[in-house]
Design a protein around this motif. Structure first.
Motif, PDB file in Angstrom:
ATOM      1  N   LEU A 150      36.122 -11.770   5.976  1.00 22.88           N
ATOM      2  CA  LEU A 150      36.107 -11.072   7.252  1.00 22.88           C
ATOM      3  C   LEU A 150      36.944  -9.794   7.215  1.00 22.88           C
ATOM      4  CD1 LEU A 150      36.374 -14.041   9.791  1.00 22.88           C
ATOM      5  CD2 LEU A 150      34.396 -12.564   9.397  1.00 22.88           C
ATOM      6  N   LEU A 151      38.068  -9.854   6.496  1.00 18.47           N
ATOM      7  CA  LEU A 151      38.945  -8.681   6.389  1.00 18.47           C
ATOM      8  C   LEU A 151      38.477  -7.717   5.311  1.00 18.47           C
ATOM      9  CD1 LEU A 151      42.411 -10.471   6.761  1.00 18.47           C
ATOM     10  CD2 LEU A 151      41.149  -9.183   8.499  1.00 18.47           C
ATOM     11  N   ARG A 152      37.386  -8.072   4.613  1.00 15.28           N
ATOM     12  CA  ARG A 152      36.771  -7.222   3.601  1.00 15.28           C
ATOM     13  C   ARG A 152      37.766  -6.835   2.507  1.00 15.28           C
ATOM     14  NH1 ARG A 152      32.347  -4.611   4.706  1.00 15.28           N
ATOM     15  NH2 ARG A 152      33.110  -2.570   3.996  1.00 15.28           N
ATOM     16  N   ASP A 153      38.512  -7.823   2.042  1.00 15.50           N
ATOM     17  CA  ASP A 153      39.498  -7.595   0.986  1.00 15.50           C
ATOM     18  C   ASP A 153      38.786  -7.664  -0.369  1.00 15.50           C
ATOM     19  OD1 ASP A 153      41.618  -7.538  -0.787  1.00 15.50           O
ATOM     20  OD2 ASP A 153      42.904  -8.764   0.486  1.00 15.50           O
ATOM     21  N   GLY A 154      38.313  -6.524  -0.833  1.00 15.20           N
ATOM     22  CA  GLY A 154      37.574  -6.470  -2.089  1.00 15.20           C
ATOM     23  C   GLY A 154      38.398  -6.758  -3.320  1.00 15.20           C
ATOM     24  N   GLN A 155      39.705  -6.758  -3.173  1.00 14.69           N
ATOM     25  CA  GLN A 155      40.563  -7.052  -4.324  1.00 14.69           C
ATOM     26  C   GLN A 155      40.515  -8.526  -4.701  1.00 14.69           C
ATOM     27  OE1 GLN A 155      44.653  -5.947  -3.714  1.00 14.69           O
ATOM     28  NE2 GLN A 155      45.304  -6.638  -5.752  1.00 14.69           N
ATOM     29  N   TYR A 156      40.275  -9.389  -3.696  1.00 15.15           N
ATOM     30  CA  TYR A 156      40.315 -10.824  -3.948  1.00 15.15           C
ATOM     31  C   TYR A 156      39.003 -11.541  -3.631  1.00 15.15           C
ATOM     32  CZ  TYR A 156      45.361 -10.156  -4.231  1.00 15.15           C
ATOM     33  OH  TYR A 156      46.612  -9.725  -4.593  1.00 15.15           O
ATOM     34  N   ALA A 157      38.075 -10.914  -2.929  1.00 19.89           N
ATOM     35  CA  ALA A 157      36.846 -11.596  -2.525  1.00 19.89           C
ATOM     36  C   ALA A 157      35.631 -10.736  -2.841  1.00 19.89           C
ATOM     37  CB  ALA A 157      36.881 -11.918  -1.033  1.00 19.89           C
ATOM     38  N   GLY A 158      34.548 -11.398  -3.211  1.00 22.72           N
ATOM     39  CA  GLY A 158      33.312 -10.680  -3.510  1.00 22.72           C
ATOM     40  C   GLY A 158      32.189 -11.647  -3.829  1.00 22.72           C
ATOM     41  N   LEU A 159      31.163 -11.127  -4.447  1.00 21.61           N
ATOM     42  CA  LEU A 159      30.005 -11.920  -4.848  1.00 21.61           C
ATOM     43  C   LEU A 159      29.824 -11.816  -6.356  1.00 21.61           C
ATOM     44  CD1 LEU A 159      27.398 -11.053  -2.061  1.00 21.61           C
ATOM     45  CD2 LEU A 159      28.922 -13.019  -2.191  1.00 21.61           C
ATOM     46  N   LEU A 160      29.345 -12.925  -6.935  1.00 20.79           N
ATOM     47  CA  LEU A 160      29.146 -12.966  -8.378  1.00 20.79           C
ATOM     48  C   LEU A 160      27.969 -13.891  -8.680  1.00 20.79           C
ATOM     49  CD1 LEU A 160      30.159 -12.284 -11.273  1.00 20.79           C
ATOM     50  CD2 LEU A 160      31.619 -14.321 -11.124  1.00 20.79           C
ATOM     51  N   ASN A 161      26.966 -13.367  -9.364  1.00 19.11           N
ATOM     52  CA  ASN A 161      25.785 -14.152  -9.742  1.00 19.11           C
ATOM     53  C   ASN A 161      25.129 -14.844  -8.542  1.00 19.11           C
ATOM     54  OD1 ASN A 161      26.158 -13.505 -12.476  1.00 19.11           O
ATOM     55  ND2 ASN A 161      27.548 -15.239 -12.777  1.00 19.11           N
ATOM     56  N   GLY A 162      25.088 -14.131  -7.435  1.00 18.69           N
ATOM     57  CA  GLY A 162      24.429 -14.677  -6.256  1.00 18.69           C
ATOM     58  C   GLY A 162      25.261 -15.639  -5.443  1.00 18.69           C
ATOM     59  N   GLY A 163      26.529 -15.798  -5.787  1.00 16.17           N
ATOM     60  CA  GLY A 163      27.401 -16.714  -5.058  1.00 16.17           C
ATOM     61  C   GLY A 163      28.722 -16.062  -4.706  1.00 16.17           C
ATOM     62  N   PHE A 164      29.532 -16.790  -3.951  1.00 13.75           N
ATOM     63  CA  PHE A 164      30.833 -16.281  -3.546  1.00 13.75           C
ATOM     64  C   PHE A 164      31.824 -16.399  -4.696  1.00 13.75           C
ATOM     65  CE2 PHE A 164      28.738 -18.079   0.207  1.00 13.75           C
ATOM     66  CZ  PHE A 164      28.663 -16.941   0.999  1.00 13.75           C
ATOM     67  N   ALA A 165      32.713 -15.405  -4.803  1.00 12.43           N
ATOM     68  CA  ALA A 165      33.707 -15.411  -5.872  1.00 12.43           C
ATOM     69  C   ALA A 165      35.028 -14.909  -5.322  1.00 12.43           C
ATOM     70  CB  ALA A 165      33.252 -14.538  -7.042  1.00 12.43           C
ATOM     71  N   PHE A 166      36.114 -15.542  -5.783  1.00 17.23           N
ATOM     72  CA  PHE A 166      37.440 -15.171  -5.313  1.00 17.23           C
ATOM     73  C   PHE A 166      38.374 -15.019  -6.503  1.00 17.23           C
ATOM     74  CE2 PHE A 166      35.338 -17.338  -1.877  1.00 17.23           C
ATOM     75  CZ  PHE A 166      35.598 -16.530  -0.786  1.00 17.23           C
ATOM     76  N   VAL A 167      39.250 -14.035  -6.413  1.00  9.53           N
ATOM     77  CA  VAL A 167      40.196 -13.736  -7.483  1.00  9.53           C
ATOM     78  C   VAL A 167      41.560 -14.282  -7.095  1.00  9.53           C
ATOM     79  CG1 VAL A 167      41.252 -11.915  -8.858  1.00  9.53           C
ATOM     80  CG2 VAL A 167      38.899 -11.650  -8.034  1.00  9.53           C
ATOM     81  N   LEU A 168      42.166 -15.031  -7.998  1.00  9.56           N
ATOM     82  CA  LEU A 168      43.495 -15.576  -7.723  1.00  9.56           C
ATOM     83  C   LEU A 168      44.547 -14.492  -7.875  1.00  9.56           C
ATOM     84  CD1 LEU A 168      43.259 -18.978  -9.663  1.00  9.56           C
ATOM     85  CD2 LEU A 168      43.071 -18.605  -7.190  1.00  9.56           C
ATOM     86  N   PRO A 169      45.590 -14.541  -7.048  1.00 10.36           N
ATOM     87  CA  PRO A 169      46.671 -13.556  -7.181  1.00 10.36           C
ATOM     88  C   PRO A 169      47.283 -13.609  -8.582  1.00 10.36           C
ATOM     89  CG  PRO A 169      46.874 -14.776  -5.125  1.00 10.36           C
ATOM     90  CD  PRO A 169      45.798 -15.463  -5.915  1.00 10.36           C
ATOM     91  N   GLY A 170      47.527 -12.456  -9.145  1.00  6.12           N
ATOM     92  CA  GLY A 170      48.096 -12.390 -10.485  1.00  6.12           C
ATOM     93  C   GLY A 170      47.074 -12.216 -11.578  1.00  6.12           C
ATOM     94  N   ASP A 171      45.797 -12.423 -11.272  1.00  4.70           N
ATOM     95  CA  ASP A 171      44.754 -12.217 -12.279  1.00  4.70           C
ATOM     96  C   ASP A 171      44.577 -10.729 -12.551  1.00  4.70           C
ATOM     97  OD1 ASP A 171      44.378 -14.894 -12.438  1.00  4.70           O
ATOM     98  OD2 ASP A 171      42.465 -14.948 -11.354  1.00  4.70           O
ATOM     99  N   ASP A 172      44.277 -10.415 -13.793  1.00  6.56           N
ATOM    100  CA  ASP A 172      44.079  -9.027 -14.202  1.00  6.56           C
ATOM    101  C   ASP A 172      42.699  -8.564 -13.749  1.00  6.56           C
ATOM    102  OD1 ASP A 172      44.086  -6.551 -15.324  1.00  6.56           O
ATOM    103  OD2 ASP A 172      44.322  -7.226 -17.400  1.00  6.56           O
ATOM    104  N   ALA A 173      42.658  -7.517 -12.935  1.00  7.62           N
ATOM    105  CA  ALA A 173      41.380  -7.023 -12.424  1.00  7.62           C
ATOM    106  C   ALA A 173      40.468  -6.523 -13.531  1.00  7.62           C
ATOM    107  CB  ALA A 173      41.627  -5.911 -11.406  1.00  7.62           C
ATOM    108  N   SER A 174      41.049  -6.094 -14.654  1.00 11.71           N
ATOM    109  CA  SER A 174      40.229  -5.584 -15.756  1.00 11.71           C
ATOM    110  C   SER A 174      39.452  -6.697 -16.450  1.00 11.71           C
ATOM    111  CB  SER A 174      41.119  -4.865 -16.772  1.00 11.71           C
ATOM    112  OG  SER A 174      42.081  -5.765 -17.326  1.00 11.71           O
ATOM    113  N   ASN A 175      39.856  -7.950 -16.229  1.00 12.22           N
ATOM    114  CA  ASN A 175      39.172  -9.076 -16.869  1.00 12.22           C
ATOM    115  C   ASN A 175      38.048  -9.649 -16.006  1.00 12.22           C
ATOM    116  OD1 ASN A 175      40.866  -8.961 -19.125  1.00 12.22           O
ATOM    117  ND2 ASN A 175      42.383 -10.314 -18.178  1.00 12.22           N
ATOM    118  N   LEU A 176      37.821  -9.077 -14.838  1.00  4.40           N
ATOM    119  CA  LEU A 176      36.761  -9.571 -13.971  1.00  4.40           C
ATOM    120  C   LEU A 176      35.393  -9.265 -14.578  1.00  4.40           C
ATOM    121  CD1 LEU A 176      38.079  -8.501 -10.445  1.00  4.40           C
ATOM    122  CD2 LEU A 176      38.130 -10.772 -11.472  1.00  4.40           C
ATOM    123  N   PRO A 177      34.420 -10.147 -14.380  1.00  6.29           N
ATOM    124  CA  PRO A 177      33.067  -9.885 -14.886  1.00  6.29           C
ATOM    125  C   PRO A 177      32.506  -8.578 -14.333  1.00  6.29           C
ATOM    126  CG  PRO A 177      33.282 -12.158 -14.152  1.00  6.29           C
ATOM    127  CD  PRO A 177      34.518 -11.444 -13.702  1.00  6.29           C
TER     128      PRO A 177
END
Length: 202
Positions: A51-78
């Protein structure tokens, strides 16, 4: 000559089967309550991120919902991870609603388990309320299998995913478990009828 008690004697520890059932019911009730609180908190955070449109931690991946845990390296995201901020506001609101729909069956299952274990803690097994809780769990398992088909299709129609239909093994597992649980409910219902018949003879 006195008879020695062995470890296989149900009363050797001073607890009757009904007392053991009550004790285990209280333990499982506490575990289910803890799981419910953790899941509800996690679900609330995920929905708020969409709802807050926080693209740093929430998004879509392969047709489903995906969330990034705090501390994860953004460069390693698919590479096909799409932040929720890349979509329109109405699309992010739709995603939050669809995620809520996805989480409902799991919350219903946990809530029903809490009620079921509360009855076990009161030494109640074959009652109409037990049947009702098991029925809700069975329907929620079926819902767990069906709802992802609806959410994937909705995301595809909204232009948020290239995947219209996606079937996972866990959905099939949930559907099978739900069907088996419906059969088990009939066994519980039969036991309830026997208990009611016995009560009528007393």
């Amino acid at each position: 000559m006195s008879r020695m008690s062995n470890g296989n004697d149900p009363a050797s520890d001073g607890l009757t089967p009904s007392m053991k059932l009550a004790r285990r019911g209280r333990i499982f009730f506490a575990i289910a309550c803890a799981c419910m609180m953790v899941m509800a908190a996690a679900a609330t955070v995920q929905i708020l991120l969409l709802l807050l449109r926080d693209g740093q931690y929430a998004g879509l991946l392969n047709g489903g919902f995906a969330f990034v845990l705090p501390g994860d390296d953004a460069s390693n995201l698919p590479s096909d991870f799409v932040p929720i901020s890349h979509f329109a506001v109405w699309q992010s609101v739709l995603a939050a609603g669809l995620l809520t729909l996805r989480l409902v069956p799991s919350l219903v299952i946990l809530a029903s388990l809490i009620g079921l274990f509360r009855l076990y803690a009161r030494q109640l097994v074959f009652t109409a309320r037990n049947e009702a809780h098991l029925h809700r769990i069975a329907w929620a398992l079926i819902g767990y299998a069906v709802v992802p088909l609806v959410t994937h299709a909705a995301l595809y129609v909204a232009g948020m995913s290239a995947v219209a239909i996606k079937l996972e093994l866990r959905q099939l597992d949930a559907a099978v478990l739900g069907i088996l649980l419906f059969a088990f409910v009939h066994v519980v219902a039969f036991g309830s009828e026997i208990d009611r018949d016995r009560a009528g003879f007393v």
